[in-house]
Design a protein around this motif. Sequence first.
Motif, PDB file in Angstrom:
ATOM      1  N   TRP A  55       0.947  -1.503   0.816  1.00  0.00           N
ATOM      2  CA  TRP A  55      -0.047   0.160   0.323  1.00  0.00           C
ATOM      3  C   TRP A  55       0.877   1.501  -0.166  1.00  0.00           C
ATOM      4  CZ3 TRP A  55      -5.514  -0.024  -0.159  1.00  0.00           C
ATOM      5  CH2 TRP A  55      -6.024  -1.460   0.169  1.00  0.00           C
ATOM      6  N   PHE A  56       0.777   2.014  -0.406  1.00  0.00           N
ATOM      7  CA  PHE A  56       1.471   3.312  -0.683  1.00  0.00           C
ATOM      8  C   PHE A  56       0.574   4.715  -0.738  1.00  0.00           C
ATOM      9  CE2 PHE A  56       0.573   3.085  -5.299  1.00  0.00           C
ATOM     10  CZ  PHE A  56       0.387   4.320  -5.766  1.00  0.00           C
ATOM     11  N   LYS A  57       0.965   6.359   0.167  1.00  0.00           N
ATOM     12  CA  LYS A  57       0.108   7.032  -0.288  1.00  0.00           C
ATOM     13  C   LYS A  57       0.925   8.154  -0.538  1.00  0.00           C
ATOM     14  CE  LYS A  57      -2.210   9.763   3.594  1.00  0.00           C
ATOM     15  NZ  LYS A  57      -1.708  11.182   3.392  1.00  0.00           N
ATOM     16  N   ARG A  58       0.758   9.057  -1.083  1.00  0.00           N
ATOM     17  CA  ARG A  58       1.997  10.207  -1.024  1.00  0.00           C
ATOM     18  C   ARG A  58       2.099  11.525  -1.514  1.00  0.00           C
ATOM     19  NH1 ARG A  58       2.949  10.847  -8.106  1.00  0.00           N
ATOM     20  NH2 ARG A  58       5.622  11.604  -6.697  1.00  0.00           N
ATOM     21  N   SER A  59       2.750  11.636  -0.583  1.00  0.00           N
ATOM     22  CA  SER A  59       2.545  12.908   0.403  1.00  0.00           C
ATOM     23  C   SER A  59       2.995  14.210  -0.626  1.00  0.00           C
ATOM     24  CB  SER A  59       3.943  12.524   1.251  1.00  0.00           C
ATOM     25  OG  SER A  59       2.785  11.863   2.910  1.00  0.00           O
ATOM     26  N   LEU A  60       3.857  13.835  -1.374  1.00  0.00           N
ATOM     27  CA  LEU A  60       4.305  14.925  -2.217  1.00  0.00           C
ATOM     28  C   LEU A  60       4.574  14.758  -3.679  1.00  0.00           C
ATOM     29  CD1 LEU A  60       5.547  17.417  -2.015  1.00  0.00           C
ATOM     30  CD2 LEU A  60       7.546  16.948  -2.219  1.00  0.00           C
ATOM     31  N   VAL A  61       3.620  15.020  -4.244  1.00  0.00           N
ATOM     32  CA  VAL A  61       3.249  14.924  -5.965  1.00  0.00           C
ATOM     33  C   VAL A  61       3.584  16.123  -6.382  1.00  0.00           C
ATOM     34  CG1 VAL A  61       1.634  13.681  -4.959  1.00  0.00           C
ATOM     35  CG2 VAL A  61       0.901  16.282  -5.331  1.00  0.00           C
ATOM     36  N   ASP A  62       4.593  16.996  -6.314  1.00  0.00           N
ATOM     37  CA  ASP A  62       5.075  18.047  -7.397  1.00  0.00           C
ATOM     38  C   ASP A  62       6.249  17.479  -7.459  1.00  0.00           C
ATOM     39  OD1 ASP A  62       5.508  18.990  -4.628  1.00  0.00           O
ATOM     40  OD2 ASP A  62       5.185  21.252  -5.374  1.00  0.00           O
ATOM     41  N   ASP A  63       6.692  16.324  -7.656  1.00  0.00           N
ATOM     42  CA  ASP A  63       8.369  16.295  -7.563  1.00  0.00           C
ATOM     43  C   ASP A  63       8.991  16.972  -8.654  1.00  0.00           C
ATOM     44  OD1 ASP A  63       7.932  15.097  -4.768  1.00  0.00           O
ATOM     45  OD2 ASP A  63       7.624  13.106  -5.832  1.00  0.00           O
ATOM     46  N   THR A 111      -3.913   3.433  -1.789  1.00  0.00           N
ATOM     47  CA  THR A 111      -3.222   2.800  -2.862  1.00  0.00           C
ATOM     48  C   THR A 111      -2.985   1.624  -3.215  1.00  0.00           C
ATOM     49  OG1 THR A 111      -3.881   4.281  -4.247  1.00  0.00           O
ATOM     50  CG2 THR A 111      -3.442   2.723  -5.616  1.00  0.00           C
ATOM     51  N   HIS A 112      -3.644   0.872  -3.221  1.00  0.00           N
ATOM     52  CA  HIS A 112      -2.860  -0.868  -3.324  1.00  0.00           C
ATOM     53  C   HIS A 112      -1.825  -1.572  -4.062  1.00  0.00           C
ATOM     54  CE1 HIS A 112      -2.401  -4.629  -3.311  1.00  0.00           C
ATOM     55  NE2 HIS A 112      -1.513  -4.958  -2.317  1.00  0.00           N
ATOM     56  N   LEU A 113      -0.944  -2.211  -4.514  1.00  0.00           N
ATOM     57  CA  LEU A 113      -0.541  -2.522  -6.121  1.00  0.00           C
ATOM     58  C   LEU A 113       0.181  -3.644  -5.732  1.00  0.00           C
ATOM     59  CD1 LEU A 113       2.158  -0.193  -8.382  1.00  0.00           C
ATOM     60  CD2 LEU A 113       2.037  -2.307  -7.206  1.00  0.00           C
ATOM     61  N   LEU A 114       0.100  -4.689  -6.556  1.00  0.00           N
ATOM     62  CA  LEU A 114       0.079  -6.025  -6.819  1.00  0.00           C
ATOM     63  C   LEU A 114       1.004  -6.116  -8.293  1.00  0.00           C
ATOM     64  CD1 LEU A 114       0.666  -9.386  -5.687  1.00  0.00           C
ATOM     65  CD2 LEU A 114      -1.619  -9.173  -7.050  1.00  0.00           C
ATOM     66  N   GLY A 176       6.312  10.324   1.355  1.00  0.00           N
ATOM     67  CA  GLY A 176       4.763   9.616   1.672  1.00  0.00           C
ATOM     68  C   GLY A 176       4.536   8.423   2.178  1.00  0.00           C
ATOM     69  N   TYR A 177       3.603   7.445   2.549  1.00  0.00           N
ATOM     70  CA  TYR A 177       3.613   6.263   2.989  1.00  0.00           C
ATOM     71  C   TYR A 177       3.607   5.112   2.931  1.00  0.00           C
ATOM     72  CZ  TYR A 177       1.286   9.161   7.454  1.00  0.00           C
ATOM     73  OH  TYR A 177       0.951   9.925   8.438  1.00  0.00           O
ATOM     74  N   LEU A 178       4.710   3.566   3.089  1.00  0.00           N
ATOM     75  CA  LEU A 178       4.800   2.776   2.818  1.00  0.00           C
ATOM     76  C   LEU A 178       4.132   1.572   3.955  1.00  0.00           C
ATOM     77  CD1 LEU A 178       7.490   2.696   0.094  1.00  0.00           C
ATOM     78  CD2 LEU A 178       5.344   2.573  -0.795  1.00  0.00           C
ATOM     79  N   ALA A 179       3.110   1.128   2.944  1.00  0.00           N
ATOM     80  CA  ALA A 179       2.564  -0.299   3.889  1.00  0.00           C
ATOM     81  C   ALA A 179       2.223  -1.720   3.787  1.00  0.00           C
ATOM     82  CB  ALA A 179       1.728  -0.072   4.642  1.00  0.00           C
ATOM     83  N   GLU A 180       2.496  -2.678   5.228  1.00  0.00           N
ATOM     84  CA  GLU A 180       2.141  -4.308   4.207  1.00  0.00           C
ATOM     85  C   GLU A 180       3.410  -3.800   3.194  1.00  0.00           C
ATOM     86  OE1 GLU A 180      -0.075  -6.373   6.244  1.00  0.00           O
ATOM     87  OE2 GLU A 180       0.042  -4.167   7.202  1.00  0.00           O
TER      88      GLU A 180
END
Length: 191
Positions: A55-63, A111-114, A176-180
């Motif tokens: 799972w991820f959630k971006r914090s900064l999207v104007d990189d 968002t979950h990504l596989l 941002g966050y990365l999880a699981e």
Amino acid sequence: MSAVNSDSVRAGASGVTALFTIEQSCLFNDDDGAKLTASSFGTPTSTKIKSCSFWFKRSLVDDSENPYLFHWDTSASGQMYFETTGKLIISDQNVDVLKTNRVFRDPTAWTHLLLLIDTGQGVAANRYKLFINGISETSFATDNRASISQDSTTKWCGDVSSVIAGRATSGATFDGYLAEIVLLDGTVGTV
């Protein structure tokens, strides 16, 4: 593990305002260059079959740089990163295998990504499969799966240097966050 106020991550209008904990997660701040590194994940049981789920959630999207989620090896590398446009790129063996048409620019969305890799598949489209929130991604700006030879060695999750939330060289760290995060070697996961 990260403690988060639900107002900062809520994708819907639940109205919940309590603080809660997201287990098995890390918060990365690109300003301090934080990333996870390992010299190796050990000897792989397979060099052709891998699964990557997180799972991820971006914090900064104007990189101004392309923030990396994963980077394996520095030669013939496997990579997953965002373009400055917000499109996701998956590379292997120095080939941009897939680039999504979808953009990932919502700083409130989890968002979950596989990613499923099986280079032993005879049909090129089955060698790399991408699922976003449980749905097979079928629209790509770039699709070079046919350029990866059947039975070739993938650089994902192997006995090579590995970086999570950044790349082996400097810069391009994820914000941002990365999880699981689950990396499977020798197993193709299922949806």
